[in-house]
Every structure is written in structure tokens, then in C-alpha cells.
Design a protein around this motif. Structure first.
Motif: not given
Length: 752
Positions: A51-56, A69-72, A291-294
Motif C-alpha cells: 500500500k502506498g507504492m507509486l506506479m506508472l 489500468v495496465s501496470l508494469p 522512464r521511471v515505472l515504479y
């Protein structure tokens, strides 16, 4: 100047970098020996979804209340309508409380497939099917929660890129929520470079800081997609591990799978986020864009991508694969080109496109893993399961059990088609059935059975296999509606899939969707519907249709008139099937049956009847206990459903010297031997029960070879619901009084 917290974070990060330097040198030495190839036994990036993890992420599908949403790494998350931003939530509440009929601004107005988002993991759920459900949020207060008005990235002259949502619409621009407490942000309409400049409250956008005033309390923004996509983050902006954001473009120095960026950061990139030429070889020390993914703060893990479609985000990401739709396709003559022992393998399809097979899909679920054997095989047969927009690659399986099963796709499904699926979840308005991992349909509550079920949870359980018929399908919107009504599923009559199928004289099964004073409206498939006028409801006059017909009732209707161009049709119920109602089936109480029989006259309408047989000749019953068992699904539809210990409601069919035969719904028969008829010793079986008497029986013995079974009728062995005997007694007395009063009113008997 850095704050004390930022200084401590920097020291900690530098100390960690020194401690890891030896490991990095060892890793580089190993890479020199073996080279960086797709088959090298490298460690893959394992994401810890806390919980709280940032993702593109990239928008895959949009419905009225949820965004997929498609995630890495081929993962998938869900963005609920309640997790957009505070101003949008407030707007929805105001619109719901208002009497204004203005259309609510739903999610399709704000999001579109291919749109790139910065997300935060708001919650991790485990679905009732046992799979992980990642609940996301794009609320700027959560995504940018580490930023403050005093943060260096809001003070520097180099313009940082931030996530934002429209908070309010003003005359000359928009008040923007960037999630930074104590900071107001403004975006002028002149600075917008979108095709559509009319942004709405809750609209997500990636904005760039143009000017900062009053110590960070006022911020001027711009939102040029080309500029924001190509703006690189710089070390002087003061980024640290807590303020770093997914989606940032950074310059990195390559060391195999390890990347150095922003002076003191280390990032990792997996093979799915390298271009093929980058994955097979690399130039030591080469500086490129990434590009930063997560960002996973607990493990200090930063995932990155070198793929060109993520480096250049001016127009978003292609949400669908190029060319034809391939999901569900079985592909032969595939070659395994690479095996990553901690992740899976890469297949090359005959047309030279690539597909990724997760390690769990390299084998059957009950087999042991043997990646070397799989890699050694010259050819494979795979089934394409999904497409990941983030990686721009198909995901496939080698499991024979999956390849051999029917695979449904929305575009392949047609109304009227019979399909098989698995019950996923029961809702207040219906039941969700999964036809595959990617295809699900809704069985509305009125379609769970031929009759309306009061307690569907007693009939359906999660994981149960069910057969349904497609009522309608909207492939573009991925909406599928199914029916479980047995009469519709098993109907052999012509199906009305369009008004062109409804020629005068044709007869088909449909279901009532509305009962009016002037008649009934009957629907078939794909929204085809018609009116049964009052005069065509029955051969006898009907004054109140609602006393006889109900919504959801399955009916057989004949077409009288049809106008396909106008979509209008007139139907008739007069062409009905005749059925038999035995006198013994008028009541649970045999003493009341003759009275009820005498009270009936030709032309009378009998309500609360239900069919108790599956044969062509329909037999009806009005027995309350039998009706209850059919409505609640407490029945066995076939001999294969019979098990020892099962309790069923039936009625006495025949009385023999050695026992009684009990008939059950759907034409099943069981024998209650003389010794199992009552708790008392009996000499004459004819004095114990009457033919037609309602009984509750328990299966005691089963002969599968001869398809016969024995039952007991002993009260001591049959578990009767608490208060059932008293309820049946009271209902019987009330029934007797009602029929007596009716006979008196008709002048057929006298009052004593």
C-alpha cells in the motif's frame, strides 16, 4: 538548501550506495564473463505491491464507475470512481443530492484507453476467486504526498513535471489540485495545447511547473504534452527517494540491468523494458534516457524502462495490439527464444512477433517446473491470453488444459449462443459469471431461474459451473448479459435475434419485462420486444393482468404483426401448451384437495402453479411445499444429483405391500421400504399414506448401476425445518377456511 530530513535521506542513500558498491562490482565482473543476453541467469525485478507504492500505468478500459489500468510487469489494477480526487468526489455527491437532471460527469468523460497515469496503490484485495486485486488512486494528495511548498522541486528554476487534477473551472482557466498542502495551482486556458480545451472537474493531467510565487504557495502551470513528456528530471531539483515520482524522464548510465541516475540513485530494468537490441548486448557506461515505472520505498527499489514507446509519451500509449485482435488465438509452431528462470519465457510466433509466457504458464498446475526441458523443445503451441499496453507485448500460456478449453471473446459471442461459465459472485441485482479470465457476464436477478428466486445463495455457490444463454452482447463496451432460465436455455423454438426473425405466425420463448393494464411487454434477444394486448393474453377475459403475470415470467408467444423498420411487434399468448394439474397437486393436505377441486369451474384462473416435470407433457403442481423446493432449488434435476443423505420434497406415487414409491420433481422416483415408512411397526402399507400425499424423504441407499435409490420417511430420521409442521398445519387450516368461504359465495355449500 536541503531540509534536515532530506539531508538524512541523502546520507543514508550514499551510505547504502557504498555498501552496495562491492556487490555492483562483482555483478559487473560476472556480466563481463557471460555477457548480458536474454538467456543469462540474471535476477529479475520482483515488485512488492505494498500500500502506498507509486506506479506508472496506462488506461486499458473505461466503464462508468471503474477504470482498468495496465501496470508494469503485465499486472492490472483498478481505479474506482471514488479514488479520483477530492473535488470530483464532492461534485458527484452534489449532483446526486441535487434535483437537477444534468448528466453526471462519468469516467468515460475523463479517461480514454492509452492515457498514461501516475497511480498509487490504495488497497490490496483478494477477490472471491482467490486472485489479487490492486485498487489504485490518482488523487494528487496521495501521489504527491511527499511534496511540500518548501520542496526544492517547487523552488528551482528548472520546471518539474507533476500529476494534477482539475479542482474547479474558472473564466480564464482552471484551479488545479497538485496535492501539495497550502499551495494553490492555476492553469490558464491559453497555455493548453490539447485538441479539446474544455477540461472538466476531476480531469487528470500531467502538468509542468512554470512559475512559483510566495514561497511555493502559488504555482503557475502549463500542460503541453510534448514538453512534459520530454522534460528530464535534474539532480538540482532535489529529488529524493520519498519525492521521486513514476513517469519522470531521467538520464541514466547503463550497467547491464542496473542503471545510475540523478547522481546518487540506482534503478533496475527488466528484460520486458529493454528494446531487443538493448537486451542482447549493451555498451558499458552508455548514457540514455529512461522512464521511471515504479518506486518501492521499503526495498528502495526503483523500476525503469528503456522502451521507446514509454520514452516518447507525447501521444500516450497504444492500448491495443497492432493488426487483428489475437486474444484467445491458438498459435502453433512457436519457438522459445529466451528463458528467464525467475520470470518466464519469450516465444517467437510464426509472424516474428513476441509473446511472454509467465513461469506459472509454462506447465500444468499439477506438474513440477522444468524450464530447461521447455526451452529445449523445438516448437510449442500457445494460446494468447492478453495484451499488456505497458510492455506492448502479448501474454500467452503453454498449459494444455487452457489451450483445449473453449475460449470466449466478446466479439465472437452472439445473442442466443449457449455458453458455459463459472459463478464468480452473487450481487443484489444478479450474478456475475466468468466465461474465461477476461470475459464475464451478468445474469440479472430475474434471470437466475424460470421463477424469481427469493434466496439465490441457496442455489448458487461461487465456483459452480453453469450453462447460460446469451441475451445480448455489446462487444465495444464489453457488456454481456446472460440468462439461466432453463426454458430459455433449452428452448428448441426459433430465436428472435432481430425483428427480421419475427415473421407473423412464428412462435418463440421470451420473458415478460413489464405488466401493464393494457397488456404485457415481452422481450427476446438483442432487445427485440413486442406487446401482447389485453385481448391476446388469454382465450378468457382478463381484467387485471398483474394478478396472473409477473416480471421475469417465461412465456411462449406467437407473432401476430411485425414492422421491422419501426421495431414494433404485436404478440399473442393464446397459442399455449396444455398442461395437466392432478387433483392431488392442489394442496399439501389431501383432505383439502377434493374441496378445492369442487370449487373450480371452467374458465377459472389458477395462480401460483409451477411445472414439476421435465417431459414434453407438462405436469403442474400447486403444492406449497413442492413449490418451495423448486423455487429455492432444493431439488435433484437428474439421477447424478442424488447422494446418500440428501433430503427431497416429493409425493406418494404408488402404494405397494412392500413399501411406497415416492415421486420427486423432474421425474425421479425412490422407494421407501415398509420398514422405512414410519417410526412405528406397520402391517398394512395402505393405511399409512395416501396417493398424492406430500412427504419429505431422505436418501439412504443408492444403486448407481441400476439407477435406483431408497429413501426413508421416518420422522426421526428426516430433519424437518423448525416449526415446519406447525406452519403446514396452520396453512392447511387457513386453506380449508378459504375454500369453504369460496364455496359458500358460489352457493355450492351451506354454512353450518
Amino acid at each position: 538548501m536541503q531540509s534536515s530530513n532530506e539531508q538524512a535521506e541523502t546520507k543514508k542513500r550514499k551510505a547504502g550506495a557504498k555498501d552496495d558498491s562491492k556487490k555492483l562490482k562483482m555483478q559487473k565482473a560476472e556480466e563481463k564473463k557471460v555477457g548480458l543476453t536474454l538467456n543469462a541467469p540474471v535476477k529479475c525485478v520482483e515488485i512488492l505491491h505494498v500500500k502506498g507504492m507509486l506506479m506508472l500505468g496506462c488506461v486499458k478500459e473505461v466503464t462508468d464507475f471503474e477504470v482498468t489500468v495496465s501496470l508494469p510487469s503485465g499486472l492490472q489494477g483498478f481505479l474506482s470512481i471514488k479514488n479520483i480526487c477530492d473535488s470530483y468526489t464532492k461534485l458527484l455527491s452534489e449532483q446526486l443530492d441535487s434535483a437537477d437532471t444534468e448528466e453526471i460527469c462519468s469516467l468515460p468523460h475523463l479517461f480514454y484507453p492509452g492515457m498514461v497515469l501516475r497511480c498509487v496503490v490504495a488497497k490490496l484485495d483478494v477477490t472471491k476467486r482467490g486472485s489479487l486485486s490492486i485498487q489504485l488512486s490518482i488523487n494528487p494528495k496521495l501521489v504527491n504526498k511527499s511534496l511540500t511548498p518548501s520542496s526544492n522541486c517547487l523552488k528551482t528554476s528548472i520546471k518539474p513535471v507533476l500529476s494534477a487534477c482539475v479542482e474547479s473551472v474558472e473564466d480564464y482557466g482552471y484551479i488545479i489540485d497538485i496535492g501539495v498542502s497550502g499551495t494553490k495551482a492555476f492553469l490558464s486556458k491559453e497555455s493548453l495545447k490539447f485538441k479539446h480545451n474544455n477540461l472538466k472537474v476531476g480531469q487528470y493531467l500531467t502538468s509542468q511547473v512554470e512559475e512559483v510565487k510566495n514561497d511555493g504557495r502559488m504555482v503557475q502551470l502549463s500542460a503541453n504534452p510534448t514538453t512534459t513528456a520530454q522534460t528530464c528530471a535534474e539532480p538540482k531539483q532535489g529529488w529524493n527517494l520519498t519525492t521521486l515520482l513514476p513517469g519522470l524522464l531521467v538520464k541514466v548510465t547503463k550497467h547491464g540491468l542496473i542503471l545510475d541516475f540523478l547522481s546518487s540513485f540506482n534503478g533496475q530494468v527488466d528484460f520486458l523494458h529493454m528494446e531487443p537490441e538493448q537486451a542482447s548486448s549493451y555498451t558499458k557506461g552508455l548514457q540514455v534516457n529512461a522512464r521511471v515505472l515504479y518506486i518501492e520505498p521499503q526495498t528502495r527499489l526503483v523500476g525503469m524502462s528503456l522502451r521507446s514507446h514509454l520514452i516518447h509519451l507525447e501521444t500516450g500509449i497504444e492500448p491495443f495490439p497492432a493488426g487483428r485482435e489475437r486474444i484467445g488465438e491458438v498459435v502453433k509452431e512457436c519457438k522459445m527464444t529466451a528463458m528467464h528462470h525467475l520470470s518466464g519465457g519469450v516465444l517467437e510466433l510464426p509472424d516474428k512477433t513476441l509473446a511472454f509466457v509467465h513461469r506459472n504458464h509454462l506447465k500444468e498446475s499439477n506438474e513440477q517446473a522444468n524450464e530447461n526441458r521447455v526451452f529445449a523443445q523445438p516448437e510449442h503451441i500457445c494460446r494468447i491470453l492478453d495484451f499488456s499496453p505497458m510492455e506492448q507485448i502479448h501474454f500467452a500460456t503453454l498449459r494444455r488444459s487452457v489451450i483445449g478449453k473453449p475460449f470466449y471473446r466478446y466479439h465472437d459471442l452472439q445473442a442466443g449462443q449457449v455458453v458455459e461459465g463459472t459463478v464468480s459472485v452473487l450481487l443484489s441485482h444478479g450474478m456475475v459469471v466468468h466465461l474465461s479470465d477476461h470475459i464475464k457476464g451478468l445474469v440479472p436477478r430475474t434471470h437466475l431461474s424460470d421463477i424469481v428466486l427469493q434466496n439465490p445463495e441457496k442455489k448458487y455457490m461461487e465456483g459452480m459451473k453453469v450453462k447460460c444463454r446469451v441475451l445480448s452482447v455489446e462487444a465495444e463496451n464489453k457488456k454481456l448479459y446472460l440468462t439461466r432460465k432453463k426454458t430459455l436455455v433449452e428452448s428448441s423454438l426459433p430465436l428472435f435475434l432481430s425483428y427480421n426473425d419475427t415473421r407473423p405466425g412464428r412462435v418463440s420463448h421470451g420473458y415478460i419485462v413489464s405488466v401493464k393494464d393494457f397488456g404485457c411487454i415481452v422481450r427476446f434477444y438483442n432487445g427485440v420486444k413486442g406487446l401482447v394486448p389485453l385481448s391476446e393474453l388469454s382465450s378468457e377475459p382478463i381484467v387485471r393482468p398483474e394478478d396472473i403475470f409477473y416480471v421475469g415470467q417465461v412465456v411462449k408467444a406467437k407473432v401476430l404483426q411485425c414492422d421491422p423498420e419501426k421495431g414494433k411487434m404485436v404478440l399473442s399468448f393464446k397459442a399455449v401448451i396444455h398442461a395437466v394439474l392432478p387433483m392431488s397437486h392442489l394442496s399439501d393436505h389431501m383432505s383439502n384437495c377434493p374441496l378445492l377441486w369442487e370449487s373450480l369451474q371452467e374458465g377459472d384462473i389458477i395462480s401460483k402453479l409451477i411445472c414439476s416435470t421435465a417431459s414434453h407433457l407438462k405436469t403442474l403442481t400447486k403444492k406449497p411445499t413442492v413449490r418451495w423446493s423448486l423455487e429455492e432449488g432444493v431439488v435433484a434435476k437428474d439421477f447424478s444429483d442424488i447422494t446418500v443423505g440428501l433430503q427431497l420434497v416429493g409425493w406418494i406415487k404408488n402404494i405397494m405391500p412392500y413399501g411406497v414409491f415416492v415421486e420427486f420433481p423432474y421425474g425421479l422416483f425412490g422407494l421407501a421400504p415398509k420398514s422405512a415408512m414410519t417410526d412405528k411397526f406397520i402391517r398394512d402399507t395402505t393405511n399409512t399414506f395416501q396417493v398424492g400425499q406430500t412427504v419429505i424423504a431422505k436418501v439412504t441407499n443408492l444403486d448407481e448401476e441400476k439407477r435406483r435409490f431408497l429413501v426413508t420417511l421416518k420422522i426421526s430420521e428426516v430433519i424437518s425445518p423448525q416449526g415446519d409442521a406447525q406452519t403446514r398445519l396452520i396453512n392447511g387450516l387457513q386453506e380449508r377456511r378459504a375454500v369453504t368461504e369460496m364455496l359458500v359465495m358460489k352457493g355450492m355449500c351451506e354454512v353450518n
